[in-house]
Design a protein around this motif. Structure first.
Motif, mmCIF file in Angstrom:
data_model
loop_
_atom_site.group_PDB
_atom_site.id
_atom_site.type_symbol
_atom_site.label_atom_id
_atom_site.label_comp_id
_atom_site.label_asym_id
_atom_site.label_seq_id
_atom_site.Cartn_x
_atom_site.Cartn_y
_atom_site.Cartn_z
ATOM 1 N N GLN A 5 -37.666 7.047 48.908
ATOM 2 C CA GLN A 5 -36.058 7.420 48.220
ATOM 3 C C GLN A 5 -34.888 7.691 49.563
ATOM 4 N N PHE A 6 -36.601 9.119 50.137
ATOM 5 C CA PHE A 6 -35.809 10.322 51.104
ATOM 6 C C PHE A 6 -34.965 8.296 52.358
ATOM 7 N N ALA A 7 -35.602 7.917 52.644
ATOM 8 C CA ALA A 7 -35.003 6.671 53.403
ATOM 9 C C ALA A 7 -34.044 5.555 52.875
ATOM 10 N N PHE A 8 -34.408 5.402 51.129
ATOM 11 C CA PHE A 8 -33.468 4.107 50.699
ATOM 12 C C PHE A 8 -33.147 5.255 49.062
ATOM 13 N N PRO A 9 -31.620 5.896 49.013
ATOM 14 C CA PRO A 9 -31.613 6.573 48.206
ATOM 15 C C PRO A 9 -31.103 6.005 47.090
ATOM 16 N N GLY A 10 -30.974 4.637 47.269
ATOM 17 C CA GLY A 10 -30.600 3.708 45.966
ATOM 18 C C GLY A 10 -32.111 3.416 44.870
ATOM 19 N N ILE A 11 -32.969 3.659 45.571
ATOM 20 C CA ILE A 11 -34.580 2.954 44.867
ATOM 21 C C ILE A 11 -34.484 4.764 43.510
ATOM 22 N N TYR A 12 -33.863 6.056 43.972
ATOM 23 C CA TYR A 12 -33.924 6.716 43.132
ATOM 24 C C TYR A 12 -32.681 6.625 42.095
ATOM 25 N N ASP A 13 -31.650 6.083 42.299
ATOM 26 C CA ASP A 13 -30.272 5.874 41.627
ATOM 27 C C ASP A 13 -30.711 4.507 40.544
ATOM 28 N N ASN A 14 -31.335 3.666 40.763
ATOM 29 C CA ASN A 14 -32.344 2.913 39.687
ATOM 30 C C ASN A 14 -33.484 3.500 38.915
ATOM 31 N N LEU A 15 -34.142 3.789 39.904
ATOM 32 C CA LEU A 15 -35.391 4.017 38.625
ATOM 33 C C LEU A 15 -35.159 5.619 38.093
ATOM 34 N N HIS A 16 -35.038 6.329 38.085
ATOM 35 C CA HIS A 16 -34.560 7.895 37.420
ATOM 36 C C HIS A 16 -33.891 8.225 36.370
ATOM 37 N N ARG A 17 -34.684 9.160 35.672
ATOM 38 C CA ARG A 17 -33.875 9.238 34.276
ATOM 39 C C ARG A 17 -32.404 9.442 34.145
ATOM 40 N N ASP A 18 -31.769 8.723 32.472
ATOM 41 C CA ASP A 18 -30.522 8.963 33.006
ATOM 42 C C ASP A 18 -30.288 8.527 31.771
ATOM 43 N N SER A 19 -29.830 9.892 30.644
ATOM 44 C CA SER A 19 -29.812 9.600 28.547
ATOM 45 C C SER A 19 -28.370 8.833 28.938
ATOM 46 N N ASP A 20 -27.418 9.161 29.721
ATOM 47 C CA ASP A 20 -26.050 8.279 29.103
ATOM 48 C C ASP A 20 -26.854 6.546 29.324
ATOM 49 N N LEU A 21 -27.556 6.767 30.482
ATOM 50 C CA LEU A 21 -27.515 5.505 30.941
ATOM 51 C C LEU A 21 -28.827 4.137 29.838
ATOM 52 N N GLY A 24 -28.143 0.678 27.208
ATOM 53 C CA GLY A 24 -28.777 -0.050 27.343
ATOM 54 C C GLY A 24 -30.158 -0.073 28.492
ATOM 55 N N GLN A 25 -30.480 0.900 29.261
ATOM 56 C CA GLN A 25 -31.226 0.725 30.892
ATOM 57 C C GLN A 25 -32.096 1.378 30.350
ATOM 58 N N TRP A 26 -33.485 0.955 29.043
ATOM 59 C CA TRP A 26 -34.306 1.784 28.816
ATOM 60 C C TRP A 26 -36.082 1.226 29.646
ATOM 61 N N TRP A 27 -35.525 0.964 30.972
ATOM 62 C CA TRP A 27 -36.549 0.673 32.114
ATOM 63 C C TRP A 27 -37.154 2.070 31.847
ATOM 64 N N ARG A 28 -35.753 2.837 32.748
ATOM 65 C CA ARG A 28 -35.232 4.410 33.397
ATOM 66 C C ARG A 28 -36.486 4.991 32.802
ATOM 67 N N VAL A 29 -36.533 4.915 31.352
ATOM 68 C CA VAL A 29 -37.593 6.091 30.758
ATOM 69 C C VAL A 29 -38.840 5.815 31.450
ATOM 70 N N TYR A 30 -39.177 4.750 31.203
ATOM 71 C CA TYR A 30 -40.883 4.624 32.018
ATOM 72 C C TYR A 30 -41.245 4.735 33.568
ATOM 73 N N THR A 31 -39.755 3.918 33.982
ATOM 74 C CA THR A 31 -39.961 4.085 35.875
ATOM 75 C C THR A 31 -39.983 5.770 36.374
ATOM 76 N N SER A 32 -38.530 6.808 35.883
ATOM 77 C CA SER A 32 -38.373 8.174 36.123
ATOM 78 C C SER A 32 -39.290 8.263 37.089
ATOM 79 N N PHE A 33 -40.567 9.267 36.158
ATOM 80 C CA PHE A 33 -41.829 8.956 37.164
ATOM 81 C C PHE A 33 -42.627 8.973 38.421
ATOM 82 N N MET A 34 -41.654 7.857 38.879
ATOM 83 C CA MET A 34 -41.703 6.815 40.196
ATOM 84 C C MET A 34 -40.611 7.801 41.250
ATOM 85 N N VAL A 35 -39.832 8.234 40.892
ATOM 86 C CA VAL A 35 -38.939 9.012 41.974
ATOM 87 C C VAL A 35 -38.450 10.140 41.453
ATOM 88 N N GLN A 36 -38.447 11.225 42.458
ATOM 89 C CA GLN A 36 -38.207 12.537 42.325
ATOM 90 C C GLN A 36 -36.721 13.449 42.732
#
Length: 241
Positions: free
Chosen positions: A53-69, A74-86
């Protein structure tokens, strides 16, 4: 969630307490031929995207936890992918990955490979429910999962090694987590709930031992050599010859 300047010391205290709990528990041994597969797989699952994610910030943008999204879009996957980014920068990422390596290895030694393989997804599933209901701040990181996994060892100890020592150590972990909450650091919650999760998982192990065999029930884990199988006795004929 606001991290107090005392938070890192309380995190380290929790890790020390968990290591003390492990001293009295039966543990598996691993080697190069028989590595801790779940611990390694979990670490790689977190480490690879966390570093990329430090080289490709889009990874964080697509995986982090965001309650609004999550709730509104309906971007439910963020609940289960947010632990994969920092979200803690280089220092926070290094700390999270180091602690995950330490705790993942410790957890597999105590819980066993099959149980840990089921336990990690269960932790994520149970403790992500509120994310679908409550608008919280955006973020990422594996600390919540790691801390629950760590203190679950204390919950296991309360069942398979009940005694004054483990009661006191578990109580110390609860106090540690409570102090963090009083300081405004939400990491105290996974410390406390991890003990409860560990106790429940230990009860499950006893309820279905054929599915998830507890480490404590394995002779090799207790340092006891398995009994040799006796050779079958030859059948005698009717006259006793």
């Amino acid at each position: 969630m606001t991290d107090h300047f005392l938070s890192p010391a309380l995190y380290v205290l929790m890790i020390v307490l968990v290591m003390k709990v492990m001293d009295g528990l039966p543990q598996r041994t691993f080697s190069l031929r028989r590595p801790p597969k779940v611990a390694i797989g979990l670490w790689l699952l977190v480490a690879i995207p966390s570093l990329l994610q430090f080289a490709f910030p889009g990874i964080y943008d697509n995986l982090h936890r965001d309650s609004d999204l999550i709730i509104d879009h309906g971007q439910w996957w963020r609940v289960y992918t947010s632990f994969m980014v920092q979200d803690g920068g280089v220092g926070g990422t290094a700390f999270n990955l180091f602690v995950l390596a330490l705790i993942g290895f410790a957890a597999e030694r105590v819980w066993g490979t099959r149980m840990l393989l089921a336990f990690v997804p269960a932790l994520m599933l149970v403790f992500s429910v509120d994310t679908f209901l409550v608008h919280g701040p955006p973020g990422g990181g594996n600390s919540g999962l790691t801390f629950r996994l760590a203190t679950s060892i204390a919950g296991l100890a309360l069942l398979i090694r009940p005694g004054r020592r483990h009661y006191l150590l578990a109580a110390a972990v609860v106090v540690d987590g409570a102090v963090l909450l009083l300081l405004g650091d939400g990491h105290g919650e996974p410390m406390i709930t991890g003990i409860v999760a560990g106790l429940i998982a230990a009860l499950v192990q006893r309820r279905w031992p054929l599915v998830w065999q507890p480490v404590a029930d394995e002779p090799a884990a207790r340092g006891i050599a398995p009994e040799p199988k006796q050779a079958p006795q030859p059948e005698s004929d009717l006259e006793g010859h």
